[in-house]
Enzyme design. Structure first.
Site, PDB file in Angstrom:
ATOM      1  N   HIS A  74       0.836  -1.205   0.000  1.00 52.29           N
ATOM      2  CA  HIS A  74       0.000   0.000   0.000  1.00 52.29           C
ATOM      3  C   HIS A  74       0.871   1.256   0.000  1.00 52.29           C
ATOM      4  O   HIS A  74       1.990   1.246   0.535  1.00 52.29           O
ATOM      5  CB  HIS A  74      -0.912   0.016   1.230  1.00 52.29           C
ATOM      6  N   GLU A  76       0.791   4.017   1.689  1.00 55.82           N
ATOM      7  CA  GLU A  76       1.202   4.561   2.988  1.00 55.82           C
ATOM      8  C   GLU A  76       2.391   3.779   3.561  1.00 55.82           C
ATOM      9  O   GLU A  76       3.315   4.360   4.135  1.00 55.82           O
ATOM     10  CB  GLU A  76       0.049   4.491   4.000  1.00 55.82           C
ATOM     11  N   CYS A 104      -6.659   2.262   5.113  1.00 52.33           N
ATOM     12  CA  CYS A 104      -7.310   1.023   5.548  1.00 52.33           C
ATOM     13  C   CYS A 104      -6.904   0.715   7.000  1.00 52.33           C
ATOM     14  O   CYS A 104      -6.137   1.453   7.613  1.00 52.33           O
ATOM     15  CB  CYS A 104      -6.886  -0.122   4.632  1.00 52.33           C
ATOM     16  N   CYS A 107      -2.944   0.221   7.280  1.00 52.89           N
ATOM     17  CA  CYS A 107      -2.158   1.459   7.205  1.00 52.89           C
ATOM     18  C   CYS A 107      -2.458   2.386   8.381  1.00 52.89           C
ATOM     19  O   CYS A 107      -1.549   3.033   8.913  1.00 52.89           O
ATOM     20  CB  CYS A 107      -2.404   2.153   5.877  1.00 52.89           C
TER      21      CYS A 107
HETATM   22 ZN   LIG Z   1      -3.673   0.475   3.421  1.00 52.77          ZN
END
Ligand SMILES: [Zn+2]
Length: 173
Positions: A74, A76, A104, A107
Site C-alpha cells: 500500500h 502509505e 485502511c 495502514c
Molecule cells: Zn492500506
C-alpha cells in the site's frame, strides 16, 4: 477595549494560520496525487502518499499491490518505510502524512505505530476506510497515540481519479 481587540487579533491570527495550513495541505496533497498517478499508469488502484517533515517530503509511495503481488504494498506503507529510512528512526513523531484515499485498517495501524502526528486525507473510502468511515483507528483514546486528522483536502479530485480508474477498468473487461 484592549482586551477585546486582542481577542479579535487572536481570531484573525487563527484564521490566517488556518488558511496557511490549508495552502500547505493542498500543496502536499498535489504531491500525493502525483504518486497516485504513477499507480494509475501501472494499472494499479490510484492511491498515493507523501510524508512531510519540517516542510520537506521525506517519503513517497504509491499503491503497487498487484505488480508487487503483495498486500503490504500500500502507498502509505511504502512512504512510511522510506521516511523511516530517511529519519533513521521508526518514530515519525513530527511528521504529517498525506494520502489521496482514507487509509485502511493496516495502514491506519502503521500510522499509529509510527506515531505520526497528523494525517491529511483526500477522499473517504466508505467500504474500507479506517480513519472515520468504518471505524477510526487513528483516534482510539485507549491507544497510547492519537493522530490529528484532516479530511477532504482536494477530495473531489481524488475521488474523481478513483471513479475514472474503476470506470476504465470495467470498460476493459
Ligand atoms: Zn492500506
Amino acid at each position: 477595549m484592549g482586551r477585546r481587540r486582542s481577542k479579535e487579533e487572536k481570531e484573525q491570527e487563527e484564521k490566517l494560520q488556518k488558511e496557511l495550513q490549508e495552502k500547505q495541505d493542498i500543496k502536499y496533497m498535489k504531491e500525493a496525487v502525483k504518486q497516485a498517478k504513477k499507480a494509475y499508469a501501472l494499472g494499479e488502484v490510484p492511491i498515493g502518499c507523501v510524508i512531510v517533515y519540517e516542510d520537506k517530503i521525506i517519503g513517497r509511495g504509491y499503491n503497487r499491490r498487484t505488480i508487487d503481488k503483495n498486500t503490504l504494498a500500500h502507498a502509505e506503507l511504502q512512504a512510511i518505510r522510506k521516511a523511516s529510512r530517511k529519519m533513521n528512526d521508526w518514530r515519525l513523531e513530527d511528521c504529517t502524512l498525506y494520502v489521496t484515499l482514507e487509509p485502511c485498517q493496516m495502514c491506519s495501524g502503521a500510522i499509529v505505530q509510527a506515531r505520526i502526528r497528523r494525517v491529511v486525507v483526500g477522499c473517504m473510502n466508505p467500504k474500507a476506510g479506517c480513519a472515520g468511515s468504518i471505524m477510526n483507528l487513528l483516534q482510539v483514546p485507549q491507544f497510547n497515540h492519537q493522530v490529528e486528522l484532516t479530511t477532504g483536502i482536494m477530495g473531489e479530485e481524488c475521488s474523481r481519479m478513483m471513479k475514472t480508474f474503476f470506470k476504465e477498468l470495467r470498460q476493459k473487461k
